[in-house]
Design an enzyme around this catalytic site. Structure first.
Site, PDB file in Angstrom:
ATOM      1  N   LYS A   1      25.068   8.237  -9.278  1.00  0.00           N
ATOM      2  CA  LYS A   1      26.257   7.710  -9.954  1.00  0.00           C
ATOM      3  C   LYS A   1      26.014   6.299 -10.459  1.00  0.00           C
ATOM      4  CE  LYS A   1      29.461  10.684  -7.443  1.00  0.00           C
ATOM      5  NZ  LYS A   1      30.284  10.878  -6.225  1.00  0.00           N
TER       6      LYS A   1
ATOM      7  N   GLN B   1      33.230   7.896  -1.715  1.00  0.00           N
ATOM      8  CA  GLN B   1      32.413   9.105  -1.548  1.00  0.00           C
ATOM      9  C   GLN B   1      32.888   9.885  -0.323  1.00  0.00           C
ATOM     10  OE1 GLN B   1      29.799  10.095  -3.652  1.00  0.00           O
ATOM     11  NE2 GLN B   1      29.887  11.971  -2.467  1.00  0.00           N
TER      12      GLN B   1
ATOM     13  N   ASP C   1      38.488   9.798  -9.345  1.00  0.00           N
ATOM     14  CA  ASP C   1      38.247  11.122  -8.771  1.00  0.00           C
ATOM     15  C   ASP C   1      39.454  12.038  -8.950  1.00  0.00           C
ATOM     16  OD1 ASP C   1      35.782  11.846  -7.814  1.00  0.00           O
ATOM     17  OD2 ASP C   1      36.061  11.005  -5.807  1.00  0.00           O
TER      18      ASP C   1
END
Lengths: 296, 296
Positions: B53, B97, B120
């Site tokens: 990422k 995460q 997200d």
């Protein structure tokens, strides 16, 4: 074969009676659940709903507060009122009667309600909580449909459910609730190509489109359960009108295993579930155990 | 017949290139989109994701910030960091995460992220917005699937879509997106009785269950489009492993009209869509027009 008639009027009466018992016990402990209903403008149908809500709220022993605002009320004034109701510890549920006049941003108003007091379940936080399987306030009409389905079937696990209609008020939350009960859920709508075929595969059909008699009797799989959310007023000749659902009842009742009539099916469940949500909100606000069977 | 292979690796590369162009124009105006990734603990797979990422974020010209916290970090310390990132105007996207260590309440952490920076799309407000058709941040993997489907089909209107799996991360938001594009959407899952029959009626199958090869080739309707979200590592003999999807690719590729491979299908789209979301969030934060084609 003739379908079992799912009598929502009787079911709602039993539900209100049970809620009244819960309210009585709360009041013995000094807690009175309170519901505030806000009506903007003079829409006659809305006025009838609000009156019925107030009456049934009082009948189960809850505190009922009505705020009637002029159709021209400024949005800020409405938001101020909601802020006051949010802060009022005697009010556990707040309902703003829809539709609101065009100059008011309905989404902004609904999202101004404290999510914990959002007994209509339309606040975006409650929508998100329902969608992610968290504890939420659940929209009244689909909650009522779920209660009737569970009452009739016990477990819904593995059943094929088809929801016709994808409104934020009924169709989408209904789909979430059926998914939560482990149905295989299909959402059909105006763009669905073979609606007949889609409905025909359903063990449970929920019709929520607002089109009189749209779902035909011969679309129903023999033995399926039909939940008709539609309440449409149609011409009955001789200057009279009558209420019909989204399902061709006379056709469907000969094929279905069970069916809700219109009127007297889902309709009466909506206000009963509003009272159920108010009771749930009150118990949560006071840190009490939630009443059983009133939430998904 | 052999299916068209939907090359997610190439699609994602084109998407990143296009995003890089948008970022370049923003930077010419003094605006650099910034993405912060928070990693708690030492999970090797998570560490790889976070590294990828960061690299791809920098490659498109964005600012990349990584925060690595000890596996034993207190939840309060994590929430404090998120509060700082929420307040940091140079950060437009925040990603925590997953999975988080067991002592941390993941939902509380995700809901602490400013919904406007929730790239997200897991914040309950964004879930609610997506479900009600409002402007939202949309989870990356289903957004990537939607982009590939739109790219291949143009309009999805009226198509029968079956989503296998009902996770909050993929299945449920995927169903919302397909419904928003006017598909007739069915959500199937572990309790679905006749999964074969349900999959067989789909014009679009999205498999997101995390079970290697579960969807068999002969379940696929001839000509259907198959989107395989699964990424499962399986034994390949001789002490080696390989990645396979939730779909039996070798069987399905002979029946389907189009199919995403694993690896190289949906997988690469997820980080590309994370960058797309960060760009969208940056434009919204600065009151700029949203880049086209990056949101539902």
């Amino acid at each position: 074969m003739t379908a079992t008639i799912l009598d929502g009027k009787a079911f709602a009466a039993r539900l209100r009676q049970r809620i009244a018992g819960d309210v009585e016990r709360l009041r013995a402990d000094g807690i009175t659940p309170g519901l505030a209903v806000v009506l903007v403008g003079e829409d006659p149908a809305s006025a009838v709903y609000v009156r019925n809500k107030g009456r049934q709220t009082r009948e189960v022993g809850m505190k009922s507060v009505e705020h009637r605002l002029d159709a021209g009320v400024a949005q800020d004034a409405l938001l101020t009122l909601i802020g006051e109701l949010n802060a009022d510890a005697s009010i556990h549920g707040i309902l703003v009667q829809l539709p609101l006049p065009g100059h008011i941003d309905s989404a902004a108003v609904l999202d101004a309600i404290d999510p914990a007091k959002d007994v209509d379940g339309f606040h975006v936080l409650n929508v998100g909580r329902l969608a992610t399987g968290q504890k939420a306030m659940v929209p009244c009409t689909p909650l009522g449909c779920l209660m009737m389905l569970r009452d009739h079937h016990g477990s819904l696990s593995g059943m094929e459910a088809v929801v016709v209609g994808r409104s934020n008020i009924v169709g989408k939350p209904m789909a979430q609730l059926l998914l939560g009960d482990d149905c295989t859920v299909t959402v059909a709508h105006s763009r669905t190509r073979d609606l007949t075929g889609v409905v025909r595969r359903a063990d449970i059909v929920v019709a929520a489109v607002g089109r009189p008699g749209m779902v035909q009797g011969d679309w129903i799989k023999p033995g399926a359960t039909v939940i008709d959310v539609g309440i449409n007023r149609v011409d009955a000749g001789e200057g009279k009108t009558r209420l019909v659902g989204d399902v061709d009842f006379d056709g469907a009742v000969r094929v279905a295993g069970a069916i809700t009539p219109v009127p007297g099916g889902v309709g009466p469940m909506t206000i009963a579930c509003l009272l159920a949500n108010t009771l749930t909100a009150c118990c949560r606000a006071h840190g009490l155990p939630e009443p059983e069977g009133l939430t998904p």
